[in-house]
Motif scaffolding. Structure first.
Motif, PDB file in Angstrom:
ATOM      1  N   GLU A 188       0.752  -1.134  -0.234  1.00  0.00           N
ATOM      2  CA  GLU A 188       0.165  -0.442  -0.188  1.00  0.00           C
ATOM      3  C   GLU A 188       1.137   1.325   0.011  1.00  0.00           C
ATOM      4  O   GLU A 188       0.916   2.286  -0.848  1.00  0.00           O
ATOM      5  N   HIS A 189       2.087   1.186   0.645  1.00  0.00           N
ATOM      6  CA  HIS A 189       3.029   2.923   1.238  1.00  0.00           C
ATOM      7  C   HIS A 189       4.386   2.082  -0.071  1.00  0.00           C
ATOM      8  O   HIS A 189       4.821   3.026   0.598  1.00  0.00           O
ATOM      9  N   ASN A 190       3.867   1.493  -1.086  1.00  0.00           N
ATOM     10  CA  ASN A 190       5.298   1.008  -1.913  1.00  0.00           C
ATOM     11  C   ASN A 190       6.782   1.248  -1.341  1.00  0.00           C
ATOM     12  O   ASN A 190       7.629   2.135  -1.380  1.00  0.00           O
ATOM     13  N   VAL A 191       6.455   0.540  -0.009  1.00  0.00           N
ATOM     14  CA  VAL A 191       7.776   0.173   0.945  1.00  0.00           C
ATOM     15  C   VAL A 191       8.154  -0.854   0.376  1.00  0.00           C
ATOM     16  O   VAL A 191       7.364  -2.152   0.871  1.00  0.00           O
ATOM     17  N   ILE A 192       9.267  -1.438  -0.382  1.00  0.00           N
ATOM     18  CA  ILE A 192       8.990  -2.963  -0.349  1.00  0.00           C
ATOM     19  C   ILE A 192      11.078  -3.547   0.060  1.00  0.00           C
ATOM     20  O   ILE A 192      11.437  -4.510  -0.324  1.00  0.00           O
ATOM     21  N   GLY A 193      11.232  -2.845   1.555  1.00  0.00           N
ATOM     22  CA  GLY A 193      11.962  -4.074   2.308  1.00  0.00           C
ATOM     23  C   GLY A 193      12.717  -2.659   3.260  1.00  0.00           C
ATOM     24  O   GLY A 193      13.092  -1.500   1.911  1.00  0.00           O
ATOM     25  N   GLY A 194      12.992  -3.116   3.759  1.00  0.00           N
ATOM     26  CA  GLY A 194      13.888  -4.472   4.754  1.00  0.00           C
ATOM     27  C   GLY A 194      13.914  -4.804   3.895  1.00  0.00           C
ATOM     28  O   GLY A 194      13.949  -6.794   3.844  1.00  0.00           O
ATOM     29  N   PHE A 195      15.776  -5.019   3.878  1.00  0.00           N
ATOM     30  CA  PHE A 195      16.212  -6.329   3.621  1.00  0.00           C
ATOM     31  C   PHE A 195      18.012  -6.523   4.059  1.00  0.00           C
ATOM     32  O   PHE A 195      18.419  -5.804   5.086  1.00  0.00           O
ATOM     33  N   ALA A 196      18.064  -7.897   4.885  1.00  0.00           N
ATOM     34  CA  ALA A 196      18.900  -7.987   5.854  1.00  0.00           C
ATOM     35  C   ALA A 196      19.973  -8.040   5.197  1.00  0.00           C
ATOM     36  O   ALA A 196      21.161  -7.814   6.131  1.00  0.00           O
ATOM     37  N   PHE A 197      20.559  -8.881   3.811  1.00  0.00           N
ATOM     38  CA  PHE A 197      21.920  -8.781   3.935  1.00  0.00           C
ATOM     39  C   PHE A 197      22.698  -7.863   3.326  1.00  0.00           C
ATOM     40  O   PHE A 197      21.468  -7.184   3.228  1.00  0.00           O
ATOM     41  N   ILE A 198      24.132  -7.171   3.368  1.00  0.00           N
ATOM     42  CA  ILE A 198      24.360  -5.792   3.072  1.00  0.00           C
ATOM     43  C   ILE A 198      24.579  -5.794   1.868  1.00  0.00           C
ATOM     44  O   ILE A 198      24.637  -6.919   0.827  1.00  0.00           O
ATOM     45  N   GLY A 199      23.806  -4.824   1.033  1.00  0.00           N
ATOM     46  CA  GLY A 199      23.514  -4.842  -0.379  1.00  0.00           C
ATOM     47  C   GLY A 199      22.743  -4.900  -0.412  1.00  0.00           C
ATOM     48  O   GLY A 199      21.970  -4.777  -2.724  1.00  0.00           O
ATOM     49  N   GLU A 200      22.146  -5.962  -0.218  1.00  0.00           N
ATOM     50  CA  GLU A 200      20.802  -6.995  -1.124  1.00  0.00           C
ATOM     51  C   GLU A 200      19.740  -5.726  -1.204  1.00  0.00           C
ATOM     52  O   GLU A 200      19.011  -6.163  -2.867  1.00  0.00           O
ATOM     53  N   GLY A 201      19.180  -5.163  -0.837  1.00  0.00           N
ATOM     54  CA  GLY A 201      18.111  -4.036  -1.683  1.00  0.00           C
ATOM     55  C   GLY A 201      18.545  -3.152  -3.170  1.00  0.00           C
ATOM     56  O   GLY A 201      17.523  -2.608  -3.612  1.00  0.00           O
ATOM     57  N   ILE A 202      20.150  -2.723  -2.338  1.00  0.00           N
ATOM     58  CA  ILE A 202      20.277  -2.215  -4.205  1.00  0.00           C
ATOM     59  C   ILE A 202      19.498  -1.849  -5.822  1.00  0.00           C
ATOM     60  O   ILE A 202      19.155  -1.702  -6.402  1.00  0.00           O
ATOM     61  N   PRO A 203      20.176  -3.580  -6.128  1.00  0.00           N
ATOM     62  CA  PRO A 203      19.427  -4.238  -7.236  1.00  0.00           C
ATOM     63  C   PRO A 203      17.831  -4.001  -7.668  1.00  0.00           C
ATOM     64  O   PRO A 203      17.552  -3.821  -7.683  1.00  0.00           O
TER      65      PRO A 203
END
Length: 435
Positions: A188-203
């Motif tokens: 709903e709010h376009n929050v797609i993480g929250g990623f635990a691994f370092i750098g995982e969310g950038i791609p």
């Protein structure tokens, strides 16, 4: 439009092909003022001196990237015509920062009372970055975070109830209790993480930025101007995914802002010991995008930078790398005794608390009274008391939820011939208690 809180220098010309006619981020009238120093660095950083020069390179013969080289520490002008924010904006910023700070303090209490489990990473001290950027976004814009994600979700509009319930592992949480502290998500709010691994969310963030450009340029959709914010820390900037995504975002001119929350420590490793050049913002111009360094302990400076880079992305001029120098007031996580950092360093940053700095600005410029801010404090206390009570009373997830959203085929591995979830069978976990 140009930054008033910062000075710019155009990078020296490099033999790269100019792919567009976009205007540089700042005008050619800026002069190079020498290399910046980290605001709170306990050491003096040494760089090769570069002589001052005036930008007089024809636009067609130079890179379009610009970079901040110094943070101006001039006094605030108190004329009402020159105030950086209105009264309404100031109260909104204060409320969001107080919500983030008080929420994290409540998380610490609940963690030590056994209401939360696993690793919980708090955001205390870094509120100016989340508030300064996210409160300028539209609901349709996307935020991608790290394991220190509670406050990013709150700033984007996810309710305190939904975030707290997720931390409690309850079915009413924003991920139905399956994500926990490091995996906040809200469609709903376009929050797609929250990623635990370092750098995982950038791609993931780079991919999330692509549809906006595709809808605008290929599908010709009116109003397709959504932008993406990718938050990550200084430790991530030594990882390969960071560089690959800077290159891809610049190549495709994606509407994304890479926000480095440089709190100077990657768990227990000092940033100054971990990288050959501690000035992360410099990596932006290397890939043909602007690089910006800003005081991440000052929400007004962060907000001023955020306004321009978000607008730049929204109008189709491509990505920007922003380094916000900030500091966390607690250990890496609630399991960290925080014994590695110099007490003098911690005290120096505690004296620069971003919430205290905003309060001072609001009082000095007569934008808020003490009673108004106390009313906000009381309101947030009530919101958090309600969130804790709601979370405590909420139900735990059903066992049948265990394998949901794991397999693409709803008739796959997790469902037996009778059409029921295997995990609902009392014998499903039999013999695994010792594992």
């Amino acid at each position: 439009m140009s930054f008033s809180a910062t000075n710019f220098a155009q990078p020296r010309p490099v033999p790269v092909e100019v792919r567009s006619n976009e205007k540089p981020l700042s005008s050619d009238s800026f002069r190079f003022r020498g290399p910046p120093s980290f605001l709170g660095s306990p050491h003096s950083l040494r760089f090769n001196p570069i002589p001052p020069f005036k930008l007089a390179i024809p636009h067609s013969q130079r890179s379009n990237a610009s970079a901040v080289t110094h943070i101006a520490n001039g006094k605030m002008v108190k004329s009402s015509a020159n105030l950086l924010i209105t009264k309404e904006e100031g109260l909104e910023l204060y409320e969001d920062m107080i919500l983030g700070r008080y929420f994290e303090d409540m998380c610490a209490q609940m963690y030590y009372r056994g209401k939360m489990f696993g690793f919980v990473h708090l955001y205390n001290g870094q509120e100016a970055v989340s508030t300064g950027f996210i409160k300028l976004l539209k609901k349709e814009d996307t935020v991608v975070s790290t394991y220190r994600d509670h406050v990013h979700a709150l700033s984007k509009g996810v309710s305190a109830r939904a975030v707290m319930s997720e931390l409690f592992g309850k079915a009413t949480g924003c991920c139905r209790g399956q994500g926990g502290s490091m995996h906040m998500f809200s469609k709903e709010h376009n929050v797609i993480g929250g990623f635990a691994f370092i750098g995982e969310g950038i791609p993931v963030a780079t991919g999330a930025a692509f549809p906006s450009k595709y809808r605008r340029e290929v599908l010709k959709e009116a109003g397709a101007d959504q932008v993406t914010l990718a938050f990550f820390g200084d430790g991530t900037c030594n990882n390969g995914q960071f560089y690959e995504c800077l290159n891809m975002a610049a190549l495709w001119k994606l509407p994304i802002i890479f926000v480095v929350e440089n709190n100077l420590w990657a768990i227990g490793m000092s940033h100054l010991r971990a990288t050959s050049d501690p000035e992360i913002w410099k990596k932006g111009p290397a890939f043909g995008m602007p690089g910006v360094h800003v005081d991440g302990m000052d929400v007004l400076k962060v907000r001023e930078v955020a306004k321009e880079v978000i607008e730049r992305a929204r109008r189709g001029d491509g990505p920007t790398l922003v380094e916000c120098e900030t500091y966390r007031f607690r250990g890496h996580s609630l399991a960290d005794p925080d014994e590695l950092r110099d007490p003098a360093e911690k005290a120096r940053y505690a004296a620069r608390d971003p919430i205290s700095a905003l309060k001072k600005y609001l009082f000095e410029n007569k934008l808020a009274s003490e009673q108004e801010l106390k009313s906000i404090d009381k309101k947030i206390d009530e919101v958090l008391d309600d969130a804790v009570e709601y979370s405590d009373e909420s139900p735990l997830p059903r066992r049948s939820q265990l394998l949901e959203n794991v397999f693409a085929d709803p008739k796959g591995f997790g469902i037996g011939p009778d059409g029921k979830y295997r995990c609902e069978d009392p014998k499903f976990t039999q013999g695994t208690a010792h594992v």
